[in-house]
Motif scaffolding. Sequence first.
Motif, PDB file in Angstrom:
ATOM      1  N   ALA A  37      -9.098 -16.575 -10.198  1.00 38.06           N
ATOM      2  CA  ALA A  37      -8.337 -15.659  -9.348  1.00 38.06           C
ATOM      3  C   ALA A  37      -8.240 -14.266  -9.951  1.00 38.06           C
ATOM      4  O   ALA A  37      -8.314 -13.262  -9.232  1.00 38.06           O
ATOM      5  CB  ALA A  37      -6.940 -16.229  -9.102  1.00 38.06           C
ATOM      6  N   ILE A  38      -8.075 -14.170 -11.275  1.00 35.46           N
ATOM      7  CA  ILE A  38      -7.844 -12.871 -11.890  1.00 35.46           C
ATOM      8  C   ILE A  38      -9.070 -11.971 -11.824  1.00 35.46           C
ATOM      9  O   ILE A  38      -8.955 -10.748 -11.898  1.00 35.46           O
ATOM     10  CB  ILE A  38      -7.388 -13.052 -13.360  1.00 35.46           C
ATOM     11  N   GLY A  39     -10.248 -12.557 -11.653  1.00 36.07           N
ATOM     12  CA  GLY A  39     -11.458 -11.759 -11.583  1.00 36.07           C
ATOM     13  C   GLY A  39     -12.015 -11.571 -10.189  1.00 36.07           C
ATOM     14  O   GLY A  39     -13.083 -10.963 -10.032  1.00 36.07           O
ATOM     15  N   GLU A  40     -11.323 -12.064  -9.169  1.00 38.34           N
ATOM     16  CA  GLU A  40     -11.833 -11.973  -7.802  1.00 38.34           C
ATOM     17  C   GLU A  40     -11.628 -10.575  -7.227  1.00 38.34           C
ATOM     18  O   GLU A  40     -10.573  -9.954  -7.402  1.00 38.34           O
ATOM     19  CB  GLU A  40     -11.147 -12.998  -6.904  1.00 38.34           C
ATOM     20  N   THR A  41     -12.646 -10.103  -6.536  1.00 40.25           N
ATOM     21  CA  THR A  41     -12.584  -8.794  -5.887  1.00 40.25           C
ATOM     22  C   THR A  41     -12.791  -8.897  -4.379  1.00 40.25           C
ATOM     23  O   THR A  41     -12.049  -8.280  -3.599  1.00 40.25           O
ATOM     24  CB  THR A  41     -13.669  -7.859  -6.472  1.00 40.25           C
ATOM     25  N   ALA A  42     -13.775  -9.688  -3.948  1.00 36.44           N
ATOM     26  CA  ALA A  42     -14.149  -9.752  -2.537  1.00 36.44           C
ATOM     27  C   ALA A  42     -12.990 -10.156  -1.618  1.00 36.44           C
ATOM     28  O   ALA A  42     -12.753  -9.489  -0.603  1.00 36.44           O
ATOM     29  CB  ALA A  42     -15.333 -10.694  -2.350  1.00 36.44           C
ATOM     30  N   PRO A  43     -12.230 -11.230  -1.904  1.00 34.83           N
ATOM     31  CA  PRO A  43     -11.159 -11.590  -0.971  1.00 34.83           C
ATOM     32  C   PRO A  43     -10.068 -10.538  -0.871  1.00 34.83           C
ATOM     33  O   PRO A  43      -9.500 -10.333   0.213  1.00 34.83           O
ATOM     34  CB  PRO A  43     -10.605 -12.902  -1.547  1.00 34.83           C
ATOM     35  N   LEU A  44      -9.794  -9.837  -1.971  1.00 36.23           N
ATOM     36  CA  LEU A  44      -8.769  -8.799  -1.922  1.00 36.23           C
ATOM     37  C   LEU A  44      -9.234  -7.599  -1.104  1.00 36.23           C
ATOM     38  O   LEU A  44      -8.453  -6.994  -0.364  1.00 36.23           O
ATOM     39  CB  LEU A  44      -8.399  -8.361  -3.342  1.00 36.23           C
ATOM     40  N   ILE A  45     -10.509  -7.249  -1.238  1.00 35.09           N
ATOM     41  CA  ILE A  45     -11.034  -6.134  -0.449  1.00 35.09           C
ATOM     42  C   ILE A  45     -11.049  -6.475   1.037  1.00 35.09           C
ATOM     43  O   ILE A  45     -10.674  -5.660   1.894  1.00 35.09           O
ATOM     44  CB  ILE A  45     -12.448  -5.760  -0.941  1.00 35.09           C
ATOM     45  N   PHE A  46     -11.436  -7.706   1.366  1.00 34.94           N
ATOM     46  CA  PHE A  46     -11.513  -8.102   2.767  1.00 34.94           C
ATOM     47  C   PHE A  46     -10.136  -8.201   3.402  1.00 34.94           C
ATOM     48  O   PHE A  46     -10.001  -7.960   4.606  1.00 34.94           O
ATOM     49  CB  PHE A  46     -12.262  -9.431   2.903  1.00 34.94           C
ATOM     50  N   MET A  47      -9.105  -8.590   2.608  1.00 35.19           N
ATOM     51  CA  MET A  47      -7.779  -8.668   3.210  1.00 35.19           C
ATOM     52  C   MET A  47      -7.054  -7.324   3.205  1.00 35.19           C
ATOM     53  O   MET A  47      -5.944  -7.218   3.708  1.00 35.19           O
ATOM     54  CB  MET A  47      -6.916  -9.740   2.538  1.00 35.19           C
ATOM     55  N   GLY A  48      -7.709  -6.292   2.654  1.00 44.20           N
ATOM     56  CA  GLY A  48      -7.180  -4.950   2.826  1.00 44.20           C
ATOM     57  C   GLY A  48      -6.549  -4.317   1.611  1.00 44.20           C
ATOM     58  O   GLY A  48      -5.794  -3.353   1.758  1.00 44.20           O
ATOM     59  N   ALA A  49      -6.836  -4.816   0.411  1.00 46.56           N
ATOM     60  CA  ALA A  49      -6.292  -4.178  -0.783  1.00 46.56           C
ATOM     61  C   ALA A  49      -6.881  -2.774  -0.925  1.00 46.56           C
ATOM     62  O   ALA A  49      -8.026  -2.514  -0.561  1.00 46.56           O
ATOM     63  CB  ALA A  49      -6.601  -5.011  -2.021  1.00 46.56           C
ATOM     64  N   LEU A  50      -6.092  -1.858  -1.468  1.00 48.32           N
ATOM     65  CA  LEU A  50      -6.495  -0.465  -1.586  1.00 48.32           C
ATOM     66  C   LEU A  50      -7.376  -0.280  -2.820  1.00 48.32           C
ATOM     67  O   LEU A  50      -7.224  -0.964  -3.829  1.00 48.32           O
ATOM     68  CB  LEU A  50      -5.258   0.433  -1.680  1.00 48.32           C
ATOM     69  N   THR A  51      -8.300   0.688  -2.724  1.00 51.49           N
ATOM     70  CA  THR A  51      -9.166   0.976  -3.868  1.00 51.49           C
ATOM     71  C   THR A  51      -8.614   2.115  -4.722  1.00 51.49           C
ATOM     72  O   THR A  51      -8.948   2.205  -5.906  1.00 51.49           O
ATOM     73  CB  THR A  51     -10.578   1.341  -3.395  1.00 51.49           C
ATOM     74  N   TYR A  52      -7.780   2.972  -4.159  1.00 48.09           N
ATOM     75  CA  TYR A  52      -7.176   4.067  -4.927  1.00 48.09           C
ATOM     76  C   TYR A  52      -5.673   4.024  -4.717  1.00 48.09           C
ATOM     77  O   TYR A  52      -5.168   4.309  -3.635  1.00 48.09           O
ATOM     78  CB  TYR A  52      -7.738   5.417  -4.483  1.00 48.09           C
ATOM     79  N   VAL A  53      -4.961   3.633  -5.751  1.00 49.66           N
ATOM     80  CA  VAL A  53      -3.501   3.558  -5.722  1.00 49.66           C
ATOM     81  C   VAL A  53      -2.972   4.350  -6.905  1.00 49.66           C
ATOM     82  O   VAL A  53      -3.353   4.088  -8.051  1.00 49.66           O
ATOM     83  CB  VAL A  53      -3.017   2.087  -5.796  1.00 49.66           C
ATOM     84  N   ASN A  54      -2.098   5.294  -6.635  1.00 53.43           N
ATOM     85  CA  ASN A  54      -1.559   6.146  -7.691  1.00 53.43           C
ATOM     86  C   ASN A  54      -0.053   5.958  -7.833  1.00 53.43           C
ATOM     87  O   ASN A  54       0.680   6.902  -8.139  1.00 53.43           O
ATOM     88  CB  ASN A  54      -1.879   7.612  -7.407  1.00 53.43           C
ATOM     89  N   TYR A  55       0.413   4.728  -7.595  1.00 54.56           N
ATOM     90  CA  TYR A  55       1.826   4.393  -7.774  1.00 54.56           C
ATOM     91  C   TYR A  55       1.909   2.937  -8.192  1.00 54.56           C
ATOM     92  O   TYR A  55       0.979   2.152  -8.012  1.00 54.56           O
ATOM     93  CB  TYR A  55       2.598   4.621  -6.476  1.00 54.56           C
ATOM     94  N   TYR A  56       3.039   2.577  -8.767  1.00 53.48           N
ATOM     95  CA  TYR A  56       3.261   1.214  -9.213  1.00 53.48           C
ATOM     96  C   TYR A  56       3.889   0.386  -8.096  1.00 53.48           C
ATOM     97  O   TYR A  56       4.852   0.839  -7.459  1.00 53.48           O
ATOM     98  CB  TYR A  56       4.187   1.188 -10.434  1.00 53.48           C
ATOM     99  N   PRO A  57       3.383  -0.822  -7.829  1.00 50.53           N
ATOM    100  CA  PRO A  57       4.057  -1.697  -6.852  1.00 50.53           C
ATOM    101  C   PRO A  57       5.391  -2.165  -7.414  1.00 50.53           C
ATOM    102  O   PRO A  57       5.474  -2.657  -8.534  1.00 50.53           O
ATOM    103  CB  PRO A  57       3.075  -2.867  -6.700  1.00 50.53           C
ATOM    104  N   ASP A  58       6.454  -1.994  -6.623  1.00 51.64           N
ATOM    105  CA  ASP A  58       7.788  -2.352  -7.108  1.00 51.64           C
ATOM    106  C   ASP A  58       8.401  -3.535  -6.362  1.00 51.64           C
ATOM    107  O   ASP A  58       9.412  -4.086  -6.804  1.00 51.64           O
ATOM    108  CB  ASP A  58       8.736  -1.158  -7.017  1.00 51.64           C
ATOM    109  N   THR A  59       7.798  -3.941  -5.251  1.00 50.61           N
ATOM    110  CA  THR A  59       8.268  -5.111  -4.511  1.00 50.61           C
ATOM    111  C   THR A  59       7.056  -5.925  -4.067  1.00 50.61           C
ATOM    112  O   THR A  59       5.929  -5.413  -4.059  1.00 50.61           O
ATOM    113  CB  THR A  59       9.085  -4.704  -3.264  1.00 50.61           C
ATOM    114  N   PRO A  60       7.254  -7.179  -3.683  1.00 49.95           N
ATOM    115  CA  PRO A  60       6.121  -7.976  -3.199  1.00 49.95           C
ATOM    116  C   PRO A  60       5.465  -7.424  -1.937  1.00 49.95           C
ATOM    117  O   PRO A  60       4.343  -7.818  -1.612  1.00 49.95           O
ATOM    118  CB  PRO A  60       6.743  -9.358  -2.932  1.00 49.95           C
ATOM    119  N   LEU A  61       6.130  -6.525  -1.233  1.00 48.55           N
ATOM    120  CA  LEU A  61       5.576  -5.966  -0.001  1.00 48.55           C
ATOM    121  C   LEU A  61       4.965  -4.588  -0.212  1.00 48.55           C
ATOM    122  O   LEU A  61       4.627  -3.901   0.755  1.00 48.55           O
ATOM    123  CB  LEU A  61       6.660  -5.902   1.084  1.00 48.55           C
ATOM    124  N   SER A  62       4.825  -4.165  -1.466  1.00 47.22           N
ATOM    125  CA  SER A  62       4.223  -2.866  -1.762  1.00 47.22           C
ATOM    126  C   SER A  62       2.702  -2.959  -1.660  1.00 47.22           C
ATOM    127  O   SER A  62       2.100  -4.019  -1.848  1.00 47.22           O
ATOM    128  CB  SER A  62       4.606  -2.416  -3.168  1.00 47.22           C
TER     129      SER A  62
END
Length: 306
Positions: free
Chosen positions: A228-253
């Motif tokens: 899981a820690i090395g997976e990229t494809a499922p996160l990209i397909f479900m919509g994870a961002l490629t450029y994030v310049n802030y820290y996630p502070d809640t589970p919904l961030s």
Amino acid sequence: MNNNSVFAETKKERQLKELAFLSILYFCVTVAIVTLMTLIYDVISTGYSRLFNDYELGLISKVTIDNPKDFLTSLDSRDPLKAGIGPAFAGTVWLMIIVIFATFPLGAGAAIYLQEFAPKNKLTRFIELNLTNLAGVPSVIYGLMGLAVFVRLAGFGRSVLSGGLTLTLLILPVVIVASREALKAVPDTIRQGALALGSTKFQAIFRQVVPSAIPGMVTGMVLGLSRAIGETAPLIFMGALTYVNYYPDTPLSGFTAIPIQVYNWIGYPQAEWKDTSSAGIILLLGLLLSMNALALFIRNKFEKDW
């Protein structure tokens, strides 16, 4: 030609075949190890300077990133010499926390039920067959499922919670299968002895069998987390961002993860991004080795206790 000579020739042929097979096997293992060590050496030699050395800009100033702490806590940047992996590292930690707390209860509970309590009928065999098949499904399919179920249907959006649950679906079959194998490895004499002493089936399973199987179950969990820690494809397909310049502070961030960040960096044309992406890979390898070390510690502790 007598039987002894025929037997001797047959034995020599068998020995030659065994020697040839072992030679091919050792050759394949050597090639695999050399290839792996070459890749690791290339990554470490490239990313080491990015983590530990100063970079000079011209003849006057130096950039501020000159140690692992700065690289670990700094935000991303369009300048390869100033880009940090802080948000991606925080996103990975969030993902692993969600995956651990979601996968271990579900995976261990399903394995215990299927192995110890479920009736042996067609439905159980159908579930077991599907679990084995799901362990080999491409990760992209889980990304599409996470997009449909967690992002849209459940309304979690493109959040770290959706990413963690998607990775949970990805590794859950592996954890269940490995946990069942660990339970199968526990001798039946332990179950029978506990029942003979007056324990109920529930007590025999959860006080004798499960503690004995925990080392194997933890091993299965670590194998799942390592994937899981090395997976990229499922996160990209479900919509994870490629450029994030802030820290996630809640589970919904919104979030990104180290593999996505490295994938994003390595796509830039400047040569300096290779050093930065290699530093991210070193950090990812460090996290992976730390998790495996923790799993070995837990496994050894339970093996000594039981």
